[in-house]
Design an enzyme around this catalytic site. Structure first.
Site, PDB file in Angstrom:
ATOM      1  N   ASP A  42       0.798  -1.235   0.024  1.00 57.83           N
ATOM      2  CA  ASP A  42       0.115   0.039  -0.156  1.00 57.83           C
ATOM      3  C   ASP A  42       1.184   1.190  -0.075  1.00 57.83           C
ATOM      4  OD1 ASP A  42      -1.346   2.218   1.753  1.00 57.83           O
ATOM      5  OD2 ASP A  42      -3.014   0.803   0.926  1.00 57.83           O
ATOM      6  N   GLU A  67      -5.072   2.410  -4.031  1.00 54.12           N
ATOM      7  CA  GLU A  67      -3.465   2.662  -3.975  1.00 54.12           C
ATOM      8  C   GLU A  67      -2.870   0.959  -3.509  1.00 54.12           C
ATOM      9  OE1 GLU A  67      -4.531   4.176   0.137  1.00 54.12           O
ATOM     10  OE2 GLU A  67      -5.561   4.108  -2.182  1.00 54.12           O
TER      11      GLU A  67
END
Length: 337
Positions: free
Chosen positions: A213, A256
């Site tokens: 992430d 993301e």
């Protein structure tokens, strides 16, 4: 030589010469490439030159046949090469047409050689074969041309089917890709995960997952805007793809977050790969809205590997997500298992 021979021989030679022009044009048609002006002018020039040669050599019973047989054989040979080069897939029809053209080219080259021998030695046994061979070759050309005419529509249909199949396959492949990052999308990820878990159950294959992430990505969108945020995702996706091994698979998990499947990889090796990716992402330099404004970003990684007890892709994903949460809880920009 009688007047009948003077007229009939050039006409027969011209008929033989004209047949492969149809073949060459048909090959270009099959290739979905309309003849260019240069190609059309070349064909017209060959015809014009041939008429000139035939007109100037009508008094000779050998020269028109030698010339037209050689040119005709070369065109059939060209057609044979184009059929193999331009059509996919290669099948019985393609190979039959290729064989027809090669057979005709060989026959015409043999005819040219025999006529040339008769021209060099008038009255010889080879000279006597010339007229009979002309009739045989003309008849054989017509038969083979009939077969080719019947094959071309079938070949055109098969070529269209092949192109349709290829286009369908390309659409299927594109549907698996996340356009922004170039990674595979989440729907394709599910099928690949189940595939690897199935292999793990049946053959004992060990594979690992990396879920990472981008840290504080929302702040980048809020500070620089979503356009810059998209550029960051695209650049990270490109960097990770280029850094992975040929058989590793990168997926955009959502937002993301990215997931990497590492086949035949244990937890220790997966940690080494994740640490290298973390450092590479941290070293990336991103452009802001202004040319002089640049920034960096960090990332957090979670890792899970299969065991003998692994029976579900969902459980493995939960383990990977838990490891990622652990990395975030411990301060981010790190790799946890």
């Amino acid at each position: 030589m009688t007047g009948i021979n003077l007229v009939s021989l050039p006409i027969a030679n011209l008929c033989i010469f004209s047949l492969p022009i149809f073949i060459a044009l048909s090959v270009f048609s099959l290739a979905r490439q309309p003849p260019t002006l240069r190609f059309s002018l070349t064909v017209a020039s060959i015809f014009a030159f041939s008429f000139g040669v035939l007109a100037l050599t009508m008094h000779d019973k050998h020269l028109p046949g030698i010339y037209t047989s050689a040119i005709n054989g070369a065109l059939y040979l060209y057609a044979a090469l184009q059929i193999i080069r331009k059509t996919r897939p290669h099948n019985a029809v393609v190979w039959s047409m290729h064989g027809f053209c090669l057979l005709l080219a060989s026959t015409l080259f043999i005819r040219a050689a025999i006529l040339c021998a008769g021209w060099l030695s008038p009255g010889s046994a080879l000279d006597a074969i010339g007229p009979e061979l002309t009739a045989i070759v003309l008849f054989g050309n017509m038969l083979c041309l009939d077969a080719l005419i019947l094959c071309f529509p079938l070949l055109d249909f098969m070529d269209a089917q092949s192109r349709l199949s290829q286009a369908t396959q390309e659409i299927i492949e594109r549907s698996k890709i996340d356009v922004l990052t170039g990674a595979y999308n989440r729907s394709h990820m599910q099928s690949r995960l189940h595939h690897h878990v199935s292999r793990c159950s049946s053959s004992g294959e060990t594979f690992s997952l990396i879920l990472f992430d981008l840290d504080h990505f929302k702040a980048i969108n809020d500070t620089y805007g979503h356009v810059i945020g998209d550029r960051v995702l695209a650049q990270v996706g490109s960097q990770v793809k280029s850094s992975l091994r040929r058989y590793d698979e990168l997926f955009r998990f959502g937002g993301e977050e990215f997931l990497v499947i590492l086949p035949d990889t244990d937890a220790n090796h997966a940690c080494d790969i994740a640490e290298r990716l973390r450092q590479e992402i941290a070293n990336l330099l991103f452009d802001g809205p202004n040319i002089s404004e640049q920034f960096r970003i960090t990332s957090s990684f979670g890792i899970a590997s299969t065991t003998k007890a692994t029976r579900s892709a969902d459980i493995l994903l939960q383990q990977t997500d838990a490891a990622l949460y652990k990395a975030k809880a411990q301060g981010r920009n790190m790799v946890c298992v």
